[in-house]
Write an enzyme that holds these catalytic residues in place. Structure first.
Site, PDB file in Angstrom:
ATOM      1  N   ASP A   1       7.563   3.607  -9.958  1.00  0.00           N
ATOM      2  CA  ASP A   1       6.774   4.977  -9.539  1.00  0.00           C
ATOM      3  C   ASP A   1       7.108   6.070 -10.353  1.00  0.00           C
ATOM      4  O   ASP A   1       8.063   6.875  -9.890  1.00  0.00           O
ATOM      5  CB  ASP A   1       7.303   4.885  -7.988  1.00  0.00           C
TER       6      ASP A   1
ATOM      7  N   LYS B   1      -1.446  -1.433 -10.495  1.00  0.00           N
ATOM      8  CA  LYS B   1      -1.527  -0.104  -9.458  1.00  0.00           C
ATOM      9  C   LYS B   1      -2.677   0.492  -9.673  1.00  0.00           C
ATOM     10  O   LYS B   1      -2.882   1.255 -10.588  1.00  0.00           O
ATOM     11  CB  LYS B   1      -0.011   0.586 -10.015  1.00  0.00           C
TER      12      LYS B   1
ATOM     13  N   ASP C   1      11.608  12.189  -8.719  1.00  0.00           N
ATOM     14  CA  ASP C   1      11.572  11.473  -7.290  1.00  0.00           C
ATOM     15  C   ASP C   1      12.225  10.418  -6.773  1.00  0.00           C
ATOM     16  O   ASP C   1      12.083   9.345  -6.350  1.00  0.00           O
ATOM     17  CB  ASP C   1       9.914  11.196  -6.710  1.00  0.00           C
TER      18      ASP C   1
ATOM     19  N   THR D   1       0.866  -1.197  -0.041  1.00  0.00           N
ATOM     20  CA  THR D   1      -0.039  -0.078  -0.051  1.00  0.00           C
ATOM     21  C   THR D   1       0.857   1.369   0.111  1.00  0.00           C
ATOM     22  O   THR D   1       2.118   1.185   0.391  1.00  0.00           O
ATOM     23  CB  THR D   1      -0.971   0.030   1.027  1.00  0.00           C
ATOM     24  N   GLY D   2       0.450   2.236  -0.614  1.00  0.00           N
ATOM     25  CA  GLY D   2       1.032   3.600  -0.660  1.00  0.00           C
ATOM     26  C   GLY D   2       0.085   4.529  -0.227  1.00  0.00           C
ATOM     27  O   GLY D   2      -1.160   4.461  -0.056  1.00  0.00           O
TER      28      GLY D   2
ATOM     29  N   GLU E   1       4.256  -5.308 -15.934  1.00  0.00           N
ATOM     30  CA  GLU E   1       4.862  -6.263 -15.658  1.00  0.00           C
ATOM     31  C   GLU E   1       5.265  -6.515 -13.830  1.00  0.00           C
ATOM     32  O   GLU E   1       5.600  -5.529 -13.486  1.00  0.00           O
ATOM     33  CB  GLU E   1       6.557  -6.230 -16.377  1.00  0.00           C
TER      34      GLU E   1
ATOM     35  N   ASN F   1      12.304   3.622  -4.706  1.00  0.00           N
ATOM     36  CA  ASN F   1      11.774   3.144  -6.070  1.00  0.00           C
ATOM     37  C   ASN F   1      12.546   2.738  -6.901  1.00  0.00           C
ATOM     38  O   ASN F   1      12.366   3.024  -8.253  1.00  0.00           O
ATOM     39  CB  ASN F   1      10.871   4.605  -6.542  1.00  0.00           C
TER      40      ASN F   1
ATOM     41  N   GLU G   1      -1.028   7.089  -2.087  1.00  0.00           N
ATOM     42  CA  GLU G   1      -1.662   7.404  -3.335  1.00  0.00           C
ATOM     43  C   GLU G   1      -2.268   6.437  -4.170  1.00  0.00           C
ATOM     44  O   GLU G   1      -3.193   6.436  -4.988  1.00  0.00           O
ATOM     45  CB  GLU G   1      -1.103   8.439  -4.288  1.00  0.00           C
TER      46      GLU G   1
END
Length: 230
Positions: free
Chosen positions: A181, A41, A164, A17-18, A119, A169, A20
């Protein structure tokens, strides 16, 4: 096989989970064949979604529907739904661009509303670990560092910055570094802060490698990235 019309998907559970979005494990298969594992996602469109940094990343991008632009600005329920879909579309476009540019990213399969299908990077049902989880130190990280610089360079040559980038990531899969990400990918020429984002990417990863005992020169790397753009 993953794009065949006769394929069907089976959801196998949540991977992580994240703030956003959440990542789910999906098995896509054609009847009578062995399935392929994919990562789905899904960006949240409910009130708890947090697109708090989107403004600076979005400079240089255009959202054509003015009603949607106003709704996003007001952070209404419709606006949050639009933002979630916009970020999903942005991530799919960024993955596609990165893939074409030779950046090691998960292969982009499809985008639908607020979901990006790509993927799955891992072994069996276990996702590949983040670089930040690595226990390597010093010279043991030399190859990983070389790959990260190549990733930064590939982005620069395409005229973009990740925006970012950090060890959180970057995945490490059997010695191969893979970038994830990407919804905030920045067009360096179109975004007034483009160079700042590129420089921050360099500093973020350079600092982590230095803390792990691998000496490196971020200023030299950044200079090479700028040169690679022209």
């Amino acid at each position: 096989m993953v794009t065949e019309a006769g394929a069907f998907d089976t959801e196998l559970g949540i991977v992580k989970t994240g703030k956003e979005a959440d990542l789910y494990l999906i098995e896509r298969a054609v009847p009578g064949t062995t399935g392929t594992l994919l990562a789905a996602k899904r960006y949240r469109s409910t009130h708890h979604s947090d697109f708090h940094r989107s403004g600076s990343y979005e400079e240089g991008r255009v959202m054509r529907n003015t009603r949607d632009v106003r709704a996003v600005g007001r952070k209404s329920a419709h606006g949050r739904s639009v933002a979630a879909g916009h970020w999903a579309a942005s991530e799919f476009a960024a993955l596609s661009l990165a893939w074409r540019s030779g950046v090691p990213v998960p292969y982009p399969v499809q985008v639908s509303d607020t979901e990006v299908l790509m993927e799955f990077i891992g072994d069996g049902r276990a996702a590949a670990p983040r670089l930040a989880q690595s226990r390597l130190h010093g010279g043991e990280l030399a190859d990983a560092y070389r790959q990260v610089v190549e990733i930064l360079t590939a982005f620069a040559r395409a005229g973009f910055a990740h925006g970012d980038l950090s060890p959180y990531n970057l995945l490490e899969h059997h010695g191969r570094i893979v970038v994830i990400d990407l919804p905030q990918i920045v067009d360096v020429a179109a975004n007034p802060q483009g160079m700042d984002f590129m420089y921050r990417d360099v500093i973020n990863v350079s600092t982590w490698f230095a803390r792990r005992g691998l000496d490196n020169d971020p200023e030299s790397v950044f200079a090479d990235l700028v040169a690679a753009m022209w």
